[in-house]
Design a protein around this motif. Structure first.
Motif, mmCIF file in Angstrom:
data_model
loop_
_atom_site.group_PDB
_atom_site.id
_atom_site.type_symbol
_atom_site.label_atom_id
_atom_site.label_comp_id
_atom_site.label_asym_id
_atom_site.label_seq_id
_atom_site.Cartn_x
_atom_site.Cartn_y
_atom_site.Cartn_z
ATOM 1 N N LEU A 1 6.813 13.084 -0.542
ATOM 2 C CA LEU A 1 7.274 12.651 0.905
ATOM 3 C C LEU A 1 6.053 14.348 1.883
ATOM 4 N N GLU A 2 5.680 15.776 1.661
ATOM 5 C CA GLU A 2 5.155 15.888 2.086
ATOM 6 C C GLU A 2 2.918 15.405 2.338
ATOM 7 N N ALA A 3 2.879 14.471 1.495
ATOM 8 C CA ALA A 3 1.635 13.805 0.985
ATOM 9 C C ALA A 3 1.558 12.575 1.942
ATOM 10 N N GLY A 4 2.727 12.502 2.751
ATOM 11 C CA GLY A 4 2.423 10.850 3.620
ATOM 12 C C GLY A 4 3.278 10.063 3.341
ATOM 13 N N ALA A 5 3.919 9.535 1.886
ATOM 14 C CA ALA A 5 4.649 8.587 1.463
ATOM 15 C C ALA A 5 6.369 8.659 2.584
ATOM 16 N N ASN A 6 6.773 7.847 2.284
ATOM 17 C CA ASN A 6 7.350 7.091 3.390
ATOM 18 C C ASN A 6 8.966 6.776 1.957
ATOM 19 N N VAL A 7 8.645 5.409 1.416
ATOM 20 C CA VAL A 7 9.488 5.199 0.590
ATOM 21 C C VAL A 7 9.699 5.642 -1.098
ATOM 22 N N ILE A 8 10.658 6.245 -1.010
ATOM 23 C CA ILE A 8 10.898 6.666 -2.200
ATOM 24 C C ILE A 8 11.193 5.864 -3.726
ATOM 25 N N VAL A 9 11.001 5.743 -4.722
ATOM 26 C CA VAL A 9 11.553 4.724 -5.916
ATOM 27 C C VAL A 9 11.864 6.258 -6.535
ATOM 28 N N SER A 10 13.620 5.093 -6.553
ATOM 29 C CA SER A 10 13.572 6.304 -7.958
ATOM 30 C C SER A 10 14.841 5.695 -8.762
ATOM 31 N N GLY A 11 14.336 6.399 -10.005
ATOM 32 C CA GLY A 11 15.350 5.797 -11.100
ATOM 33 C C GLY A 11 16.185 5.795 -12.032
ATOM 34 N N TYR B 1 6.632 13.127 -13.358
ATOM 35 C CA TYR B 1 5.511 12.618 -12.113
ATOM 36 C C TYR B 1 4.205 13.346 -12.504
ATOM 37 N N ILE B 2 2.891 12.395 -12.705
ATOM 38 C CA ILE B 2 2.234 12.357 -12.530
ATOM 39 C C ILE B 2 0.924 13.527 -11.362
ATOM 40 N N PRO B 3 1.213 14.769 -11.814
ATOM 41 C CA PRO B 3 0.343 15.793 -10.429
ATOM 42 C C PRO B 3 -0.541 15.011 -9.848
ATOM 43 N N GLU B 4 -1.441 14.324 -10.137
ATOM 44 C CA GLU B 4 -2.772 14.002 -9.455
ATOM 45 C C GLU B 4 -2.563 13.122 -8.561
ATOM 46 N N SER B 5 -1.119 12.993 -9.020
ATOM 47 C CA SER B 5 -0.554 11.873 -7.499
ATOM 48 C C SER B 5 -0.807 12.128 -6.229
ATOM 49 N N THR B 6 -0.529 13.236 -5.685
ATOM 50 C CA THR B 6 -0.373 14.039 -4.843
ATOM 51 C C THR B 6 -1.496 13.981 -3.955
ATOM 52 N N ASP B 7 -3.004 14.351 -4.634
ATOM 53 C CA ASP B 7 -3.865 13.928 -3.667
ATOM 54 C C ASP B 7 -4.244 12.212 -3.346
ATOM 55 N N ARG B 8 -3.465 11.695 -4.571
ATOM 56 C CA ARG B 8 -3.740 10.080 -4.222
ATOM 57 C C ARG B 8 -2.898 9.460 -2.704
ATOM 58 N N ILE B 9 -1.613 10.067 -2.564
ATOM 59 C CA ILE B 9 -1.055 9.631 -1.825
ATOM 60 C C ILE B 9 -1.418 10.179 -0.496
ATOM 61 N N ARG B 10 -2.491 11.660 -0.245
ATOM 62 C CA ARG B 10 -3.334 12.244 0.709
ATOM 63 C C ARG B 10 -4.349 11.668 1.120
ATOM 64 N N GLN B 11 -4.774 11.361 -0.045
ATOM 65 C CA GLN B 11 -5.834 10.159 0.612
ATOM 66 C C GLN B 11 -5.638 9.634 1.288
ATOM 67 N N LEU B 12 -4.851 8.430 0.907
ATOM 68 C CA LEU B 12 -4.040 6.968 1.048
ATOM 69 C C LEU B 12 -3.602 7.045 2.808
ATOM 70 N N LYS B 13 -3.466 8.040 3.400
ATOM 71 C CA LYS B 13 -2.197 8.356 4.425
ATOM 72 C C LYS B 13 -3.115 8.926 5.441
ATOM 73 N N ARG B 14 -4.438 9.623 4.629
ATOM 74 C CA ARG B 14 -5.147 9.710 5.603
ATOM 75 C C ARG B 14 -6.146 8.571 6.026
ATOM 76 N N TYR B 15 -6.489 7.820 5.314
ATOM 77 C CA TYR B 15 -7.205 6.861 5.124
ATOM 78 C C TYR B 15 -6.291 5.674 6.630
ATOM 79 N N ILE B 16 -4.723 5.564 5.999
ATOM 80 C CA ILE B 16 -4.231 5.049 6.423
ATOM 81 C C ILE B 16 -4.696 5.385 8.400
ATOM 82 N N THR B 17 -3.972 6.654 8.468
ATOM 83 C CA THR B 17 -3.977 6.994 9.794
ATOM 84 C C THR B 17 -5.290 6.730 10.573
ATOM 85 N N GLU B 18 -6.537 7.471 10.009
ATOM 86 C CA GLU B 18 -7.761 7.220 10.498
ATOM 87 C C GLU B 18 -8.253 6.052 10.881
ATOM 88 N N ASN B 19 -7.592 4.801 10.243
ATOM 89 C CA ASN B 19 -8.065 3.452 10.654
ATOM 90 C C ASN B 19 -6.956 2.597 11.407
#
Ligand code: DX5
Ligand code: ZN
Length: 227
Positions: free
Chosen positions: A197-207, A158-176
């Protein structure tokens, strides 16, 4: 089209095991194990050898799988020219089609076509594509897939920088006030699933973390963590 989602509306927590890590000689049995464990989706990774280096599987495998499972089949197209593929994947049994923003000539037109074909629409971006690039499309997207590894292979970290990207998207979706699922894909295991999950994702892919070892047990463990 399958009822979506089996477990509630937009925002419901969903596990989407990626069959890329399955044993293809026993695909039917292994997918059935994920269903018994409580998974709601099958994540179907299509790779074309051009958008990503490897080639995985396509419409013929989807047709066979469609005949064997009632789970929602979540097709992730890692291909160039996705517009040439969507009709045949819907015909073969997809319940949702996700394509890459980086690969599409006319993303909005393609989202509308997927919608007209009667399946759920998905849009994905690679780790290096800015999150802002998807904003113009979100009202036409049922599920936004943020890649949390470089697409192309299972089993990467998992790329750690992804977590802030999830938060950013979640914030945008909620605000709009946009109604859209957030799916994450790559490097997610029982030990770190709480992070997206805590950052705001709700569909989890795992292989690999579902398909390596005891598939049913792995699935059940994820489902507990998704409660
Ligand atoms: C990567 C694929 C993923 C992959 C995830 O290009 O899109 O769906 O199968 O595998 P893990 O969970 O092993 O990282
Ligand atoms: Zn995928």
């Amino acid at each position: 089209m399958k009822q979506y989602p089996a477990a509630g509306g937009i925002g419901a927590k969903i596990l989407a095991p990626s069959i890329l890590s399955a044993d293809f000689g026993r695909l039917k049995e292994q997918v059935a194990e994920t269903a018994k464990g409580g998974a709601q989706f099958v994540h179907f990774d299509v790779m074309d050898g051009t958008f990503v280096r490897e080639i995985s599987f396509g419409q013929p495998v989807l047709r066979s799988l469609r005949a064997e499972t009632d789970l929602f089949i979540d097709v992730h197209l890692m291909v160039v020219h996705p517009e040439t593929q969507v009709e045949s994947f819907v015909k073969a049994g997809a319940d949702g089609i996700t394509f890459h923003l980086e690969a599409a000539e006319d993303p909005l037109g393609l989202l509308k076509r997927i919608h007209e074909l009667g399946v759920r629409t998905g849009l994905s971006i690679k780790p290096a594509t800015p999150v802002e690039a998807v904003y113009p499309y979100l009202s036409d997207v049922d599920m936004l897939l943020l890649m949390t590894v470089e697409p192309g292979a299972g089993g990467q970290p998992y790329i750690p920088e992804s977590t802030d990207r999830i938060r950013q998207l979640k914030r945008y979706i909620t605000e709009n006030d946009i109604s859209c699922d957030i799916e994450v894909d790559g490097g997610i295991r029982a030990s770190n699933v709480h992070v997206p999950l805590e950052a705001g994702a709700n569909v989890i892919v795992s292989g690999s973390a579902v398909y390596k070892g005891d598939i049913r047990k792995n699935t059940e463990e994820f489902m507990r963590l998704l409660q």
